[in-house]
Write a protein that holds these residues in place. Structure first.
Motif, PDB file in Angstrom:
ATOM      1  N   TYR A  23       0.846  -1.198   0.000  1.00  0.00           N
ATOM      2  CA  TYR A  23       0.000   0.000   0.000  1.00  0.00           C
ATOM      3  C   TYR A  23       0.883   1.250   0.000  1.00  0.00           C
ATOM      4  CZ  TYR A  23      -3.749  -3.022   1.930  1.00  0.00           C
ATOM      5  OH  TYR A  23      -4.666  -4.009   2.163  1.00  0.00           O
ATOM      6  N   GLY A  24       0.818   2.053  -1.029  1.00  0.00           N
ATOM      7  CA  GLY A  24       1.417   3.387  -1.017  1.00  0.00           C
ATOM      8  C   GLY A  24       2.829   3.471  -0.489  1.00  0.00           C
ATOM      9  N   VAL A  34      23.065   1.550   1.912  1.00  0.00           N
ATOM     10  CA  VAL A  34      22.687   0.143   2.020  1.00  0.00           C
ATOM     11  C   VAL A  34      21.396   0.115   2.831  1.00  0.00           C
ATOM     12  CG1 VAL A  34      23.321  -2.153   2.830  1.00  0.00           C
ATOM     13  CG2 VAL A  34      25.094  -0.605   1.953  1.00  0.00           C
ATOM     14  N   VAL A  35      20.299  -0.232   2.184  1.00  0.00           N
ATOM     15  CA  VAL A  35      18.977  -0.184   2.804  1.00  0.00           C
ATOM     16  C   VAL A  35      18.463  -1.606   3.004  1.00  0.00           C
ATOM     17  CG1 VAL A  35      16.573   0.501   2.475  1.00  0.00           C
ATOM     18  CG2 VAL A  35      18.419   2.078   1.881  1.00  0.00           C
ATOM     19  N   ALA A  36      18.083  -1.924   4.239  1.00  0.00           N
ATOM     20  CA  ALA A  36      17.519  -3.232   4.558  1.00  0.00           C
ATOM     21  C   ALA A  36      16.008  -3.111   4.704  1.00  0.00           C
ATOM     22  CB  ALA A  36      18.123  -3.774   5.846  1.00  0.00           C
ATOM     23  N   VAL A  37      15.294  -4.066   4.117  1.00  0.00           N
ATOM     24  CA  VAL A  37      13.842  -4.162   4.271  1.00  0.00           C
ATOM     25  C   VAL A  37      13.564  -5.419   5.073  1.00  0.00           C
ATOM     26  CG1 VAL A  37      11.622  -4.358   3.101  1.00  0.00           C
ATOM     27  CG2 VAL A  37      13.452  -2.984   2.079  1.00  0.00           C
ATOM     28  N   ARG A  38      12.937  -5.246   6.224  1.00  0.00           N
ATOM     29  CA  ARG A  38      12.676  -6.363   7.122  1.00  0.00           C
ATOM     30  C   ARG A  38      11.183  -6.575   7.275  1.00  0.00           C
ATOM     31  NH1 ARG A  38      17.463  -4.293  11.184  1.00  0.00           N
ATOM     32  NH2 ARG A  38      19.167  -5.163   9.943  1.00  0.00           N
ATOM     33  N   SER A  43       5.240 -10.900   3.997  1.00  0.00           N
ATOM     34  CA  SER A  43       4.871  -9.496   4.212  1.00  0.00           C
ATOM     35  C   SER A  43       4.965  -8.653   2.948  1.00  0.00           C
ATOM     36  CB  SER A  43       5.753  -8.882   5.304  1.00  0.00           C
ATOM     37  OG  SER A  43       7.120  -8.913   4.931  1.00  0.00           O
ATOM     38  N   GLY A  44       5.558  -9.206   1.884  1.00  0.00           N
ATOM     39  CA  GLY A  44       5.667  -8.460   0.630  1.00  0.00           C
ATOM     40  C   GLY A  44       7.064  -7.952   0.327  1.00  0.00           C
ATOM     41  N   LEU A 196       8.494  -3.717   6.885  1.00  0.00           N
ATOM     42  CA  LEU A 196       7.314  -3.866   6.035  1.00  0.00           C
ATOM     43  C   LEU A 196       6.309  -4.727   6.783  1.00  0.00           C
ATOM     44  CD1 LEU A 196       6.029  -3.275   3.289  1.00  0.00           C
ATOM     45  CD2 LEU A 196       7.180  -5.303   2.388  1.00  0.00           C
ATOM     46  N   GLU A 197       5.186  -4.133   7.106  1.00  0.00           N
ATOM     47  CA  GLU A 197       4.174  -4.817   7.902  1.00  0.00           C
ATOM     48  C   GLU A 197       2.798  -4.346   7.460  1.00  0.00           C
ATOM     49  OE1 GLU A 197       3.699  -6.018  12.606  1.00  0.00           O
ATOM     50  OE2 GLU A 197       4.454  -4.028  12.102  1.00  0.00           O
TER      51      GLU A 197
END
Length: 251
Positions: A23-24, A34-38, A43-44, A196-197
């Motif tokens: 969503y958006g 260096v970007v971490a997505v957890r 969760s996508g 990301l939730e």
């Protein structure tokens, strides 16, 4: 600093009646970051990374400034190719504009550095998960990527290869590239982290693991920033490759 890639209002929905996965989403990644997505499984995270890499189109929103080349490592790298690991990498190098001899040299150097078990002549279909992951990492950096996107890159790797991966991430960021990765187990120490939730992205808490700056000598001086958890592995790998350690300090 201008972002290397910028996502604005990105949403993704698989099917008209399905619940949206994203969503958006707004996200900017600058050169050297260096970007971490957890987030939890499902969760996508993978969907977002595929959109950033240009492999999946968002249902809504835009992704601007995506540079070339993009290095991409999927969560599951299919080792079903009949080619050997070396032949596969040379083929990928040729697609990306390298001469055959340059592609062979670069592939051999990366596979040696990652310590591919069984040798470069091993057919892809016979590789273990960990060795397939090493080939996936090698193909992602055959040519220096302006954007490196890694989906669970630590999966299946042995301890020495984890140290090499930390080096490759640091080298990409240090040369002005941007790195985005999923980090389910908290193995990385990024410059920024997001959670990301529920399909929405928000800044995560402060990082606990400190960074170390390692200065290596040799044909040319290299400065790496690596997490403390990978410091010893990076140093061991550098010394094994004949590099001189000029300095190590906590940041």
């Amino acid at each position: 600093m201008a972002p290397v890639v910028r996502a604005r209002g990105v949403a993704k929905q698989y099917g008209r009646r399905a619940r949206p996965v994203l969503y958006g989403i707004d996200l900017e990644v600058a050169a050297g970051e260096v970007v971490a997505v957890r987030g939890a499984n499902g969760s996508g995270k993978s969907t977002l990374l595929r959109i950033l890499a240009g492999l999946t189109r968002p249902t809504a929103g835009t992704v601007d400034g995506r540079p070339r080349p993009v290095g991409w490592v999927p969560e599951r790298f299919p080792p079903s190719e009949r080619l050997s690991a070396a032949a596969y990498l040379v083929h990928q190098g040729r697609i990306r504009g390298l001469r055959a001899d340059a592609a062979r040299e670069r592939a051999a150097r990366l596979l040696e550095r990652l310590a591919l078990a069984g040798g470069a002549g091993t057919p892809m279909a016979r590789l273990s998960k960990g060795n397939a992951q090493k080939v996936a990492l090698a193909q992602a950096v055959l040519t220096p990527p302006a954007l490196l996107v890694l989906d669970e890159p630590w999966s299946g790797l042995d301890a020495p290869a984890r140290g090499v991966l930390a080096e490759l991430i640091a080298e990409t960021a240090g040369s002005g590239g941007a790195v985005v990765l999923t980090d389910h187990g908290g193995s990385a120490s990024p410059t920024a982290a997001y959670l990301l939730e529920g399909g929405r992205l928000a800044p995560a808490g402060a990082e606990a693991a400190p960074l170390y700056e390692i200065v290596l000598g040799g044909a040319e001086e290299t400065v790496l920033k690596v997490p403390a958890t990978h410091r010893d592995a990076v140093l061991s790998d550098a010394l094994a490759r004949g590099r001189t350690v000029l300095g190590v300090r906590a940041l």
